[in-house]
Design a protein around this motif. Structure first.
Motif, PDB file in Angstrom:
ATOM      1  N   THR A   2      -0.387  48.748 -12.203  1.00 21.03           N
ATOM      2  CA  THR A   2      -0.458  50.139 -12.064  1.00 21.03           C
ATOM      3  C   THR A   2      -1.203  50.758 -10.905  1.00 21.03           C
ATOM      4  O   THR A   2      -2.160  50.187 -10.672  1.00 21.03           O
ATOM      5  CB  THR A   2      -1.085  50.799 -13.297  1.00 21.03           C
ATOM      6  OG1 THR A   2      -0.390  50.543 -14.537  1.00 21.03           O
ATOM      7  CG2 THR A   2      -1.225  52.490 -13.081  1.00 21.03           C
ATOM      8  N   LEU A   3      -0.504  51.499  -9.890  1.00 19.62           N
ATOM      9  CA  LEU A   3      -1.192  51.794  -8.483  1.00 19.62           C
ATOM     10  C   LEU A   3      -1.161  53.239  -8.336  1.00 19.62           C
ATOM     11  O   LEU A   3      -0.193  53.808  -8.849  1.00 19.62           O
ATOM     12  CB  LEU A   3      -0.394  51.013  -7.596  1.00 19.62           C
ATOM     13  CG  LEU A   3      -0.598  49.731  -7.456  1.00 19.62           C
ATOM     14  CD1 LEU A   3       0.357  49.069  -6.410  1.00 19.62           C
ATOM     15  CD2 LEU A   3      -1.927  48.967  -7.121  1.00 19.62           C
ATOM     16  N   SER A   4      -1.989  53.789  -8.109  1.00 20.35           N
ATOM     17  CA  SER A   4      -1.956  55.096  -7.641  1.00 20.35           C
ATOM     18  C   SER A   4      -1.255  55.516  -6.335  1.00 20.35           C
ATOM     19  O   SER A   4      -0.767  54.430  -5.585  1.00 20.35           O
ATOM     20  CB  SER A   4      -3.473  55.731  -7.194  1.00 20.35           C
ATOM     21  OG  SER A   4      -4.081  54.906  -6.043  1.00 20.35           O
ATOM     22  N   ALA A   5      -0.617  56.731  -6.436  1.00 17.74           N
ATOM     23  CA  ALA A   5       0.136  56.987  -5.232  1.00 17.74           C
ATOM     24  C   ALA A   5      -0.418  56.706  -3.813  1.00 17.74           C
ATOM     25  O   ALA A   5      -1.550  57.080  -3.672  1.00 17.74           O
ATOM     26  CB  ALA A   5       0.768  58.454  -5.239  1.00 17.74           C
ATOM     27  N   ALA A   6       0.311  56.274  -2.968  1.00 16.42           N
ATOM     28  CA  ALA A   6      -0.348  56.035  -1.332  1.00 16.42           C
ATOM     29  C   ALA A   6      -0.591  57.472  -1.017  1.00 16.42           C
ATOM     30  O   ALA A   6       0.068  58.495  -1.050  1.00 16.42           O
ATOM     31  CB  ALA A   6       0.589  55.240  -0.696  1.00 16.42           C
ATOM     32  N   PRO A   7      -1.594  57.655  -0.218  1.00 12.37           N
ATOM     33  CA  PRO A   7      -2.117  58.710   0.372  1.00 12.37           C
ATOM     34  C   PRO A   7      -1.137  59.048   1.755  1.00 12.37           C
ATOM     35  O   PRO A   7      -0.436  58.093   2.278  1.00 12.37           O
ATOM     36  CB  PRO A   7      -3.395  58.414   1.118  1.00 12.37           C
ATOM     37  CG  PRO A   7      -3.422  56.965   1.464  1.00 12.37           C
ATOM     38  CD  PRO A   7      -2.703  56.416   0.134  1.00 12.37           C
ATOM     39  N   HIS A  48       1.150  53.432   6.459  1.00 11.33           N
ATOM     40  CA  HIS A  48       1.636  52.776   5.449  1.00 11.33           C
ATOM     41  C   HIS A  48       0.660  52.100   4.359  1.00 11.33           C
ATOM     42  O   HIS A  48      -0.592  51.951   5.072  1.00 11.33           O
ATOM     43  CB  HIS A  48       2.939  51.781   5.529  1.00 11.33           C
ATOM     44  CG  HIS A  48       3.836  52.146   6.125  1.00 11.33           C
ATOM     45  ND1 HIS A  48       4.481  51.590   7.382  1.00 11.33           N
ATOM     46  CD2 HIS A  48       4.650  53.475   6.178  1.00 11.33           C
ATOM     47  CE1 HIS A  48       5.406  52.292   8.024  1.00 11.33           C
ATOM     48  NE2 HIS A  48       5.591  53.418   7.425  1.00 11.33           N
ATOM     49  N   ARG A  49       0.811  52.095   3.131  1.00 10.87           N
ATOM     50  CA  ARG A  49      -0.286  51.323   2.408  1.00 10.87           C
ATOM     51  C   ARG A  49       0.393  50.354   1.426  1.00 10.87           C
ATOM     52  O   ARG A  49       0.337  50.518   0.264  1.00 10.87           O
ATOM     53  CB  ARG A  49      -1.022  52.657   1.500  1.00 10.87           C
ATOM     54  CG  ARG A  49      -1.859  53.504   2.383  1.00 10.87           C
ATOM     55  CD  ARG A  49      -2.766  52.825   3.024  1.00 10.87           C
ATOM     56  NE  ARG A  49      -3.741  53.475   4.104  1.00 10.87           N
ATOM     57  CZ  ARG A  49      -3.506  53.601   5.312  1.00 10.87           C
ATOM     58  NH1 ARG A  49      -2.550  52.886   5.939  1.00 10.87           N
ATOM     59  NH2 ARG A  49      -4.455  54.345   6.144  1.00 10.87           N
ATOM     60  N   CYS A  50       0.688  49.394   2.119  1.00  4.58           N
ATOM     61  CA  CYS A  50       1.305  48.185   1.160  1.00  4.58           C
ATOM     62  C   CYS A  50       0.059  47.478   0.497  1.00  4.58           C
ATOM     63  O   CYS A  50      -1.004  47.049   1.055  1.00  4.58           O
ATOM     64  CB  CYS A  50       2.083  47.192   2.216  1.00  4.58           C
ATOM     65  SG  CYS A  50       3.167  47.757   2.981  1.00  4.58           S
ATOM     66  N   LEU A 187       4.026  52.566  -0.977  1.00  2.00           N
ATOM     67  CA  LEU A 187       3.858  52.252   0.087  1.00  2.00           C
ATOM     68  C   LEU A 187       3.801  53.543   1.286  1.00  2.00           C
ATOM     69  O   LEU A 187       3.470  53.088   2.592  1.00  2.00           O
ATOM     70  CB  LEU A 187       5.020  51.306   0.815  1.00  2.00           C
ATOM     71  CG  LEU A 187       5.417  50.199  -0.208  1.00  2.00           C
ATOM     72  CD1 LEU A 187       6.692  49.311   0.532  1.00  2.00           C
ATOM     73  CD2 LEU A 187       4.348  49.186  -0.420  1.00  2.00           C
ATOM     74  N   ASN A 188       4.010  54.605   0.777  1.00  5.95           N
ATOM     75  CA  ASN A 188       4.283  55.596   1.778  1.00  5.95           C
ATOM     76  C   ASN A 188       5.393  55.335   2.948  1.00  5.95           C
ATOM     77  O   ASN A 188       5.209  55.735   4.162  1.00  5.95           O
ATOM     78  CB  ASN A 188       2.946  56.095   2.426  1.00  5.95           C
ATOM     79  CG  ASN A 188       2.728  57.284   3.114  1.00  5.95           C
ATOM     80  OD1 ASN A 188       3.608  58.443   2.959  1.00  5.95           O
ATOM     81  ND2 ASN A 188       2.063  57.451   4.188  1.00  5.95           N
ATOM     82  N   ILE A 189       6.386  54.837   2.440  1.00  2.00           N
ATOM     83  CA  ILE A 189       7.402  54.576   3.263  1.00  2.00           C
ATOM     84  C   ILE A 189       8.847  55.354   3.002  1.00  2.00           C
ATOM     85  O   ILE A 189       9.165  55.473   1.803  1.00  2.00           O
ATOM     86  CB  ILE A 189       7.828  53.169   3.352  1.00  2.00           C
ATOM     87  CG1 ILE A 189       6.827  52.305   4.199  1.00  2.00           C
ATOM     88  CG2 ILE A 189       9.201  52.810   3.829  1.00  2.00           C
ATOM     89  CD1 ILE A 189       6.854  50.939   4.278  1.00  2.00           C
ATOM     90  N   ASN A 190       9.444  55.700   4.081  1.00  2.00           N
ATOM     91  CA  ASN A 190      10.477  56.800   3.847  1.00  2.00           C
ATOM     92  C   ASN A 190      11.759  55.725   4.040  1.00  2.00           C
ATOM     93  O   ASN A 190      12.338  55.496   5.143  1.00  2.00           O
ATOM     94  CB  ASN A 190      10.892  57.966   4.955  1.00  2.00           C
ATOM     95  CG  ASN A 190      12.048  58.541   4.791  1.00  2.00           C
ATOM     96  OD1 ASN A 190      13.059  58.087   4.179  1.00  2.00           O
ATOM     97  ND2 ASN A 190      12.051  59.745   5.274  1.00  2.00           N
TER      98      ASN A 190
END
Length: 291
Positions: A2-7, A48-50, A187-190
């Motif tokens: 479980t991961l929180s949403a990337a900023p 990004h926040r991989c 990842l904050n990736i489109n």
């Protein structure tokens, strides 16, 4: 897992002048970032926040200071200043360079480029955050007959990506989580933009090599690989690089007081990777391990 949403972090966080860039490392004699012997320049800053990123020092566009316990002399009065530390225990991560300075630095390896068919690769972080500088830098190198490449996630406007990619002999293009919603959340990736940029680069006649990070819990599964192969099927791609997950970056997280979200995750074995590699090869692609 479980991961929180990337900023949400945009490319506008950092846009230095076109003649100045912020880098954090120059790695020489690399064999895994393009053809031949490479010198890899690592640019600082990434939107990004991989969770598996092996270069946490690349994420912030700011110059950071870290302390290396093994070098500390236990000075009576520690100023916690990298410029004054007598042992180098305190160290700045990141420095600003001009086009001329960086060119002089990488040209020290020119003999290795020409002997091996190698060249210079720009990595990060995400080099697209400093695209204008990077484009000018690679154009200068190509005028000198040096082969050039970038490593990128390709998530930027095509108007930013195309000039940089056009200055490359090859673009090492990461394809990560194919599900668009999960790619944005984790990842904050489109991802839709990423895939369209991939198509457009190929349509522009640019050599693009897809790279697949094989990350347990995220991309190391049949469904994700199947989606990647379906995307690539109509495109003129012959080679795919597989990048297995590793734990090499963990000590850096501790030095930067960051949380390593992949703690305890096992590095995939050849047996773990074999079914996916076979699937890719059966689809007609040449597989390169490690890029």
């Amino acid at each position: 897992m479980t991961l929180s949403a990337a900023p949400r972090i945009s490319y506008e966080v950092m846009e230095p002048r076109a003649d100045t860039a912020r880098i954090f490392n120059i790695q020489r004699y690399s064999l895994n970032d393009g053809q031949g012997i490479r010198t890899v320049v690592f640019f600082k800053g990434c939107p990004h926040r991989c969770p598996w990123c092996a270069n946490p020092e690349s994420l912030s566009p700011k110059i950071e200071t870290v302390r290396r316990e093994s070098k500390c002399l236990r000075c009576v009065r520690c100023r916690q200043d990298a410029d004054e530390c007598p042992s180098g225990a305190w160290e700045n991560i990141g420095r600003d360079v001009t086009l001329e300075q960086l060119e002089r630095d990488v040209l020290k390896d020119d003999i290795f480029f020409r002997a091996s068919g190698g060249g210079v690769t720009l990595s990060g972080g995400e080099v697209l955050m400093q695209a204008e500088f990077a484009t000018q830098f690679l154009q200068r190198l190509r005028q000198l007959g040096i082969r050039t490449a970038i490593e990128t996630a390709g998530d930027a406007s095509f108007s930013r990506l195309l000039p940089l990619a056009s200055a490359c002999d090859e673009v090492l293009f990461d394809l990560k989580i194919m599900d668009a919603e999960r790619a944005r959340e984790v990842l904050n990736i489109n991802q839709l933009r990423v895939l369209e940029n991939f198509r457009q680069l190929l349509a522009a006649g640019i050599k693009v090599i897809p790279r697949l990070p094989l990350i347990p819990g995220f991309t190391l599964n049949d469904e994700n690989v199947t989606q990647i192969l379906a995307f690539l099927a109509p495109l003129a791609v012959q080679e795919i690089h597989l990048l297995p997950f590793h734990q090499y970056g963990e000590p850096k997280y501790h030095q930067l007081s960051k949380v390593w979200q992949m703690a305890g995750v096992t590095t995939p074995t050849e047996q773990d990777i074999a079914p996916l590699r076979e699937k890719i090869e059966q689809a007609g692609y040449r597989v390169v391990m490690g890029g």
